[in-house]
Write a protein that holds these residues in place. Structure first.
Motif, PDB file in Angstrom:
ATOM      1  N   LEU A  80       0.862  -1.173   0.000  1.00 50.88           N
ATOM      2  CA  LEU A  80       0.000   0.000   0.000  1.00 50.88           C
ATOM      3  C   LEU A  80       0.901   1.226   0.000  1.00 50.88           C
ATOM      4  O   LEU A  80       1.694   1.418   0.922  1.00 50.88           O
ATOM      5  CB  LEU A  80      -0.915  -0.007   1.237  1.00 50.88           C
ATOM      6  N   SER A  81       0.795   2.018  -1.045  1.00 50.37           N
ATOM      7  CA  SER A  81       1.649   3.192  -1.198  1.00 50.37           C
ATOM      8  C   SER A  81       1.331   4.235  -0.127  1.00 50.37           C
ATOM      9  O   SER A  81       0.171   4.478   0.184  1.00 50.37           O
ATOM     10  CB  SER A  81       1.455   3.811  -2.583  1.00 50.37           C
ATOM     11  N   ASP A  82       2.371   4.841   0.394  1.00 49.29           N
ATOM     12  CA  ASP A  82       2.158   5.951   1.326  1.00 49.29           C
ATOM     13  C   ASP A  82       2.263   7.296   0.600  1.00 49.29           C
ATOM     14  O   ASP A  82       2.100   8.341   1.213  1.00 49.29           O
ATOM     15  CB  ASP A  82       3.149   5.878   2.500  1.00 49.29           C
ATOM     16  N   ARG A  83       2.506   7.271  -0.720  1.00 49.17           N
ATOM     17  CA  ARG A  83       2.673   8.515  -1.469  1.00 49.17           C
ATOM     18  C   ARG A  83       1.690   8.702  -2.616  1.00 49.17           C
ATOM     19  O   ARG A  83       1.469   9.819  -3.046  1.00 49.17           O
ATOM     20  CB  ARG A  83       4.079   8.585  -2.056  1.00 49.17           C
ATOM     21  N   HIS A  84       1.127   7.613  -3.132  1.00 47.23           N
ATOM     22  CA  HIS A  84       0.327   7.728  -4.355  1.00 47.23           C
ATOM     23  C   HIS A  84      -1.131   7.388  -4.087  1.00 47.23           C
ATOM     24  O   HIS A  84      -1.488   6.234  -3.893  1.00 47.23           O
ATOM     25  CB  HIS A  84       0.904   6.823  -5.448  1.00 47.23           C
ATOM     26  N   GLU A  85      -1.963   8.434  -4.116  1.00 46.69           N
ATOM     27  CA  GLU A  85      -3.386   8.252  -3.845  1.00 46.69           C
ATOM     28  C   GLU A  85      -4.034   7.317  -4.866  1.00 46.69           C
ATOM     29  O   GLU A  85      -4.897   6.514  -4.515  1.00 46.69           O
ATOM     30  CB  GLU A  85      -4.104   9.612  -3.848  1.00 46.69           C
ATOM     31  N   SER A  86      -3.605   7.377  -6.128  1.00 46.10           N
ATOM     32  CA  SER A  86      -4.202   6.515  -7.151  1.00 46.10           C
ATOM     33  C   SER A  86      -3.942   5.038  -6.843  1.00 46.10           C
ATOM     34  O   SER A  86      -4.811   4.194  -7.066  1.00 46.10           O
ATOM     35  CB  SER A  86      -3.675   6.873  -8.540  1.00 46.10           C
ATOM     36  N   GLN A  87      -2.765   4.727  -6.312  1.00 49.18           N
ATOM     37  CA  GLN A  87      -2.464   3.344  -5.959  1.00 49.18           C
ATOM     38  C   GLN A  87      -3.315   2.914  -4.771  1.00 49.18           C
ATOM     39  O   GLN A  87      -3.847   1.804  -4.746  1.00 49.18           O
ATOM     40  CB  GLN A  87      -0.957   3.187  -5.658  1.00 49.18           C
ATOM     41  N   ARG A  88      -3.481   3.788  -3.775  1.00 52.74           N
ATOM     42  CA  ARG A  88      -4.315   3.452  -2.612  1.00 52.74           C
ATOM     43  C   ARG A  88      -5.770   3.256  -3.041  1.00 52.74           C
ATOM     44  O   ARG A  88      -6.447   2.350  -2.536  1.00 52.74           O
ATOM     45  CB  ARG A  88      -4.207   4.533  -1.535  1.00 52.74           C
ATOM     46  N   SER A  89      -6.243   4.057  -3.978  1.00 52.39           N
ATOM     47  CA  SER A  89      -7.609   3.902  -4.495  1.00 52.39           C
ATOM     48  C   SER A  89      -7.764   2.570  -5.215  1.00 52.39           C
ATOM     49  O   SER A  89      -8.788   1.896  -5.082  1.00 52.39           O
ATOM     50  CB  SER A  89      -7.946   5.033  -5.461  1.00 52.39           C
ATOM     51  N   ARG A  90      -6.744   2.189  -5.980  1.00 50.03           N
ATOM     52  CA  ARG A  90      -6.783   0.903  -6.691  1.00 50.03           C
ATOM     53  C   ARG A  90      -6.834  -0.257  -5.708  1.00 50.03           C
ATOM     54  O   ARG A  90      -7.598  -1.202  -5.893  1.00 50.03           O
ATOM     55  CB  ARG A  90      -5.549   0.791  -7.598  1.00 50.03           C
TER      56      ARG A  90
END
Length: 186
Positions: free
Chosen positions: A56-66
């Motif tokens: 889970l990325s701590d920097r990229h909102e798009s990755q967290r949304s995915r």
């Protein structure tokens, strides 16, 4: 792998790449990984299936949304649980491919980001497609694209029509849900 055991032939629209080996790379995961065929290395992305992200990325909102979308669509599990399934999918793929030679079918269709190519992997031990085995084990969702397009669907290398293969994957997913395999048992 000796050069003699590496071959390339055509099967329908696909290049059939025999004698492929898994390349250990940090970005490898359950549905996307580095492959060596002879002198060529490339990143392969499996058709029809989507493995959860393995972090889970701590920097990229798009990755967290995915990751949140994957958790919702794969049984409504928690984000940390879906990430664990992503780690398990990566390990399953590695277990199936590492230290073995396998066959890749691709016609070099680029994934939208341009650095990966879609394809199928035929497992050396069973002759099954890796994507099918990932679905059976509840480690991926039936998602993403198949070969070709809706207006020009391409059959699988084994000759199954695009939609027939997709429906088979949905059937395997339903069986995985019933048996509570992988994510479906959480």
């Amino acid at each position: 792998v000796s050069q003699e055991s590496v071959s390339n032939q055509k099967v329908g629209r696909y290049d059939k790449l025999e004698g492929c080996v898994l390349v250990d790379a940090k970005n490898n995961d359950g549905d996307s990984f580095m492959v060596r065929h002879g002198d060529r290395e490339f990143e392969l992305r499996l058709y029809f299936v989507d493995a959860p992200e393995k972090y889970l990325s701590d920097r990229h909102e798009s990755q967290r949304s995915r990751v949140a979308e994957q958790a919702r669509e794969m049984g409504g599990v928690e984000v940390d649980e879906i990430v664990q399934i992503g780690v398990e999918a990566k390990e399953f793929t590695k277990q199936q491919l590492a230290g073995k030679t396998f066959t890749v079918y691709t016609y070099w269709e680029q994934v939208y980001d341009g650095d990966r190519y879609y394809g199928f992997v035929e497992l050396p031990d069973s002759g099954e497609f890796l994507g099918n085995e990932l679905v059976k084990n509840g480690l991926v969702r039936v998602h993403t694209k198949g070969p070709g397009s809706k207006s020009d669907p391409v059959p699988t290398p084994k000759g199954d029509a695009f939609f027939k293969h997709r429906d088979k994957l949905y059937s395997l997913e339903k069986a995985a849900k019933s048996s509570k395999a992988g994510v479906w048992g959480l």
